[in-house]
Design a protein around this motif. Sequence first.
Motif, PDB file in Angstrom:
ATOM      1  N   CYS A 123       0.593   9.011  -0.194  1.00 23.27           N
ATOM      2  CA  CYS A 123      -0.669   9.616   0.028  1.00 23.27           C
ATOM      3  C   CYS A 123      -1.494   9.364   0.957  1.00 23.27           C
ATOM      4  CB  CYS A 123      -1.572  10.047  -1.260  1.00 23.27           C
ATOM      5  SG  CYS A 123      -0.469  10.734  -2.695  1.00 23.27           S
ATOM      6  N   GLY A 124      -1.171   8.072   1.296  1.00 20.34           N
ATOM      7  CA  GLY A 124      -2.023   7.371   2.344  1.00 20.34           C
ATOM      8  C   GLY A 124      -2.587   6.082   1.621  1.00 20.34           C
ATOM      9  N   GLY A 125      -3.436   5.523   2.394  1.00 16.37           N
ATOM     10  CA  GLY A 125      -3.702   5.678   3.856  1.00 16.37           C
ATOM     11  C   GLY A 125      -2.738   4.994   4.778  1.00 16.37           C
ATOM     12  N   GLY A 126      -3.412   4.795   6.072  1.00 12.72           N
ATOM     13  CA  GLY A 126      -2.779   4.045   7.016  1.00 12.72           C
ATOM     14  C   GLY A 126      -2.431   2.651   6.688  1.00 12.72           C
ATOM     15  N   ASP A 127      -3.241   2.095   5.897  1.00 13.81           N
ATOM     16  CA  ASP A 127      -3.242   0.613   5.552  1.00 13.81           C
ATOM     17  C   ASP A 127      -1.756   0.450   4.509  1.00 13.81           C
ATOM     18  OD1 ASP A 127      -3.378  -2.023   4.591  1.00 13.81           O
ATOM     19  OD2 ASP A 127      -5.517  -1.861   3.722  1.00 13.81           O
ATOM     20  N   VAL A 128      -1.769   1.198   3.484  1.00 14.16           N
ATOM     21  CA  VAL A 128      -0.483   1.170   2.693  1.00 14.16           C
ATOM     22  C   VAL A 128       0.576   1.600   3.380  1.00 14.16           C
ATOM     23  CG1 VAL A 128       0.298   2.326   0.407  1.00 14.16           C
ATOM     24  CG2 VAL A 128      -2.210   1.356   0.508  1.00 14.16           C
ATOM     25  N   ALA A 129       0.601   2.509   4.053  1.00 19.47           N
ATOM     26  CA  ALA A 129       1.798   3.242   4.741  1.00 19.47           C
ATOM     27  C   ALA A 129       2.194   2.040   5.950  1.00 19.47           C
ATOM     28  CB  ALA A 129       1.506   4.372   6.012  1.00 19.47           C
ATOM     29  N   GLY A 130       1.293   1.292   6.596  1.00 21.25           N
ATOM     30  CA  GLY A 130       1.561   0.222   7.366  1.00 21.25           C
ATOM     31  C   GLY A 130       2.415  -0.974   6.601  1.00 21.25           C
ATOM     32  N   GLN A 131       2.076  -1.009   5.302  1.00 18.67           N
ATOM     33  CA  GLN A 131       2.689  -2.388   4.669  1.00 18.67           C
ATOM     34  C   GLN A 131       4.084  -1.662   4.028  1.00 18.67           C
ATOM     35  OE1 GLN A 131       0.024  -3.985   1.540  1.00 18.67           O
ATOM     36  NE2 GLN A 131      -1.582  -2.816   2.591  1.00 18.67           N
ATOM     37  N   ALA A 132       4.213  -0.384   3.921  1.00 19.62           N
ATOM     38  CA  ALA A 132       5.367   0.136   3.556  1.00 19.62           C
ATOM     39  C   ALA A 132       6.309   0.295   4.486  1.00 19.62           C
ATOM     40  CB  ALA A 132       5.059   1.458   2.977  1.00 19.62           C
ATOM     41  N   LEU A 133       5.869   0.205   5.735  1.00 16.75           N
ATOM     42  CA  LEU A 133       6.687   0.412   7.004  1.00 16.75           C
ATOM     43  C   LEU A 133       7.409  -0.964   7.340  1.00 16.75           C
ATOM     44  CD1 LEU A 133       7.748   2.451   9.465  1.00 16.75           C
ATOM     45  CD2 LEU A 133       5.935   1.123  10.629  1.00 16.75           C
ATOM     46  N   ALA A 134       6.441  -2.013   7.114  1.00 19.75           N
ATOM     47  CA  ALA A 134       6.730  -3.545   7.479  1.00 19.75           C
ATOM     48  C   ALA A 134       7.882  -3.612   6.339  1.00 19.75           C
ATOM     49  CB  ALA A 134       5.454  -4.375   7.096  1.00 19.75           C
ATOM     50  N   LEU A 135       7.789  -3.202   5.126  1.00 12.71           N
ATOM     51  CA  LEU A 135       8.723  -3.351   4.113  1.00 12.71           C
ATOM     52  C   LEU A 135      10.085  -2.529   4.392  1.00 12.71           C
ATOM     53  CD1 LEU A 135       6.328  -3.711   1.077  1.00 12.71           C
ATOM     54  CD2 LEU A 135       7.694  -5.542   1.995  1.00 12.71           C
ATOM     55  N   ASP A 136      10.036  -1.515   5.257  1.00 10.42           N
ATOM     56  CA  ASP A 136      11.254  -0.686   5.722  1.00 10.42           C
ATOM     57  C   ASP A 136      11.318   0.197   4.253  1.00 10.42           C
ATOM     58  OD1 ASP A 136      12.736   0.947   7.065  1.00 10.42           O
ATOM     59  OD2 ASP A 136      14.482  -0.605   7.092  1.00 10.42           O
ATOM     60  N   ARG A 137      10.117   0.783   3.889  1.00  7.80           N
ATOM     61  CA  ARG A 137      10.197   1.687   2.550  1.00  7.80           C
ATOM     62  C   ARG A 137       9.788   3.039   2.940  1.00  7.80           C
ATOM     63  NH1 ARG A 137      12.679   0.574  -2.143  1.00  7.80           N
ATOM     64  NH2 ARG A 137      13.100  -1.724  -2.504  1.00  7.80           N
ATOM     65  N   ILE A 138       9.606   3.224   4.307  1.00  5.35           N
ATOM     66  CA  ILE A 138       9.139   4.682   4.643  1.00  5.35           C
ATOM     67  C   ILE A 138      10.756   5.408   5.045  1.00  5.35           C
ATOM     68  CG2 ILE A 138       7.921   6.043   6.253  1.00  5.35           C
ATOM     69  CD1 ILE A 138       5.759   4.637   4.832  1.00  5.35           C
ATOM     70  N   ASP A 139      11.053   6.198   4.528  1.00  5.14           N
ATOM     71  CA  ASP A 139      12.123   6.931   4.650  1.00  5.14           C
ATOM     72  C   ASP A 139      11.950   8.295   5.566  1.00  5.14           C
ATOM     73  OD1 ASP A 139      14.185   5.680   2.947  1.00  5.14           O
ATOM     74  OD2 ASP A 139      12.584   6.184   1.644  1.00  5.14           O
ATOM     75  N   GLU A 140      10.655   8.655   5.514  1.00  7.17           N
ATOM     76  CA  GLU A 140      10.312  10.105   6.172  1.00  7.17           C
ATOM     77  C   GLU A 140       8.949  10.203   6.575  1.00  7.17           C
ATOM     78  OE1 GLU A 140      12.348  13.385   3.976  1.00  7.17           O
ATOM     79  OE2 GLU A 140      11.008  15.068   5.334  1.00  7.17           O
ATOM     80  N   VAL A 141       8.503  10.841   7.804  1.00 10.23           N
ATOM     81  CA  VAL A 141       7.241  10.790   8.225  1.00 10.23           C
ATOM     82  C   VAL A 141       6.851  12.269   8.642  1.00 10.23           C
ATOM     83  CG1 VAL A 141       5.090  10.047   9.759  1.00 10.23           C
ATOM     84  CG2 VAL A 141       7.090   8.538   8.885  1.00 10.23           C
ATOM     85  N   VAL A 142       6.262  12.851   7.729  1.00 10.13           N
ATOM     86  CA  VAL A 142       5.923  14.235   8.146  1.00 10.13           C
ATOM     87  C   VAL A 142       4.176  14.498   8.375  1.00 10.13           C
ATOM     88  CG1 VAL A 142       5.952  16.596   7.245  1.00 10.13           C
ATOM     89  CG2 VAL A 142       7.303  15.086   6.287  1.00 10.13           C
ATOM     90  N   ALA A 161       0.904  -6.290  13.463  1.00  9.19           N
ATOM     91  CA  ALA A 161       2.200  -6.610  14.174  1.00  9.19           C
ATOM     92  C   ALA A 161       3.133  -6.093  13.685  1.00  9.19           C
ATOM     93  CB  ALA A 161       2.648  -8.087  14.379  1.00  9.19           C
ATOM     94  N   LEU A 162       3.403  -4.648  13.689  1.00 11.15           N
ATOM     95  CA  LEU A 162       4.326  -3.824  12.791  1.00 11.15           C
ATOM     96  C   LEU A 162       5.848  -4.126  13.342  1.00 11.15           C
ATOM     97  CD1 LEU A 162       2.401  -0.571  11.764  1.00 11.15           C
ATOM     98  CD2 LEU A 162       3.118  -2.564  10.363  1.00 11.15           C
TER      99      LEU A 162
END
Length: 189
Positions: A123-142, A161-162
């Motif tokens: 659900c957000g925000g950008g801070d948590v999303a950035g950490q999830a991306l760094a961990l390669d845990r984001i599967d889909e972005v809408v 530094a993502l």
Amino acid sequence: VVLRVSSHVIWYTALSMDGRIADGQDSLDWIEAIGPYEGSGTEFHAFLATIDAAVVGASTLRWLLRGGHGWPHGDLPTWLVSHDPGLVDRVGPTEAPFTRVEGNLEPVFEAIAAAGHRRVWLCGGGDVAGQALALDRIDEVVVTIAPVALGKGPSLFEGLALPHRTFQLAECRPLGGGAARLRWERARG
Ligand SMILES: NC(=O)c1ccc[n+]([C@@H]2O[C@H](COP(=O)([O-])OP(=O)(O)OC[C@H]3O[C@@H](n4cnc5c(N)ncnc54)[C@H](OP(=O)(O)O)[C@@H]3O)[C@@H](O)[C@H]2O)c1
């Protein structure tokens, strides 16, 4: 044989033309720049109906609490990412478990998968999303891109530094009301 099943994590949000999820005053009023379009009232609910767990950052939750909304998704098992234990009390009782976590989010995503949740809304925000991306845990972005630029405010992914994760474009269309819908799926390997 141990089968490791992971969740499908979706970062679904509104976005400004300049890639921000809130303005410099932490307001979401700019989303009203999107005019009425067919399906605007039902689309988000249709998305929510496919979701079985949620992850939310402290600032996003505080924004909801300030607006008097409380936590609107108390029916979804939710993981709150925050250093502040007091936030849980401010949410009050929820239908589904509401769990606060802090620190490394890797074990959090492991726990969500282990609990059997298949489709997880970040659900957000950008801070948590950035950490999830760094961990390669984001599967889909809408994203629903509103026809307005904000200049300041948290971006879709915050981080110093993502790693450059690549995604495949799965959807790109005018939504109506001046908005565009973009959807990407993570391209791994
Ligand atoms: N456009 C949209 O549809 C949309 C969607 C979502 C959010 N938003 C907006 O975006 C803004 C918030 O986004 P944001 O990027 O600033 O913040 P956020 O990701 O919601 O929350 C960040 C905060 O969460 C806590 N946190 C993050 N990672 C942590 C960790 N690993 N361990 C413990 N605590 C951690 C920290 O707060 P503490 O240390 O205080 O706990 C941190 O300051 C709000 O204005 C919200 O309304 C807009």
